[in-house]
Design an enzyme around this catalytic site. Sequence first.
Site, PDB file in Angstrom:
ATOM      1  N   SER A  24       0.819  -1.214   0.000  1.00 11.30           N
ATOM      2  CA  SER A  24       0.000   0.000   0.000  1.00 11.30           C
ATOM      3  C   SER A  24       0.857   1.270   0.000  1.00 11.30           C
ATOM      4  CB  SER A  24      -0.928   0.010   1.214  1.00 11.30           C
ATOM      5  OG  SER A  24      -1.674   1.224   1.241  1.00 11.30           O
ATOM      6  N   LYS A  73     -13.846  -3.672   2.920  1.00 14.31           N
ATOM      7  CA  LYS A  73     -14.730  -2.557   2.604  1.00 14.31           C
ATOM      8  C   LYS A  73     -16.213  -2.878   2.802  1.00 14.31           C
ATOM      9  CE  LYS A  73     -11.604  -0.442  -0.789  1.00 14.31           C
ATOM     10  NZ  LYS A  73     -11.481   0.025  -2.190  1.00 14.31           N
ATOM     11  N   GLY A 246      -4.299   3.650 -11.126  1.00 16.75           N
ATOM     12  CA  GLY A 246      -4.623   3.411  -9.731  1.00 16.75           C
ATOM     13  C   GLY A 246      -4.067   4.489  -8.824  1.00 16.75           C
TER      14      GLY A 246
END
Length: 285
Positions: A24, A73, A246
């Site tokens: 990340s 999520k 992205g």
Amino acid sequence: MLIDSPSHGAPQRCAVLGDPIAHSLSPVLHRAGYAELGLDWTYEAVQVPSGGLSAFLEHDSGWRGLSLTMPLKREVLELGDELTDRARAAGAANTVVLDGGRLLLDNTDLPGAVAAVRERFSGPVDEVSVIGSGATAASIGLALCELGARTVRVLSRDEGRAAATIEVIASHASAPAVTWRDLSAVTSEVVLPGDAVVSTIPAEAQGVALVEACRSTSLVFEALYDPWPTPLAAAALARGQALVSGLDLLVHQAALQFELFTGQVAPVAVMRSAGETALAARAQA
């Protein structure tokens, strides 16, 4: 969603949670923003597997803000005290603000995707294909409906697992026509019609046939940023198709998270530059 802003000088803890998480770039972006504004805040990357979010929050509640990635999520929705309209519409939240013991949930992927597309592409997106069926696919699908998409094709290998994403996109106020297509049936002779194609699947799943099938759209939205470029992104660059990366999505959604966490305007250019530098360093490693 009303959130009390922390005092400027008070140290606060934030993190991104998910599994896997080591890749990340969120810590890089958020930390760069803190440094630019002189905030004595921390931002970590913490591995939390599917099914582990509730226990994580019970074990350690001393957070100000949490960014969520795969596979958390949708799981978080059962734990929140308050959801924004866009988190409810997307059926997923990528943002948790802890405020006075309450968990306030938002989805910054949706407005982040809208901003990312319009930064790179000004044309129509009336008909689109979304490859993948997870929470990110649902949020980007909704974002494209916000931008005018009225025909949405969801491609995946399992129609049953795609049902939630199809339902979310179909629930948009514009009442788009949403259909499913078997991703495994896509061959190099197939041409995905329409204005845009979105990919949310791993780079290793982007075979030659799929890359060729995406050759005619004006816009390619590649939700990944590492590894970069993915096969789809590389082909889009070679063909001259408009490309949303992205990193574009990450920067725009992270800036919105930053503002929710801190109550201050995010230094977007600084955050983007930090992300670009980190990706360049990874490519050279």
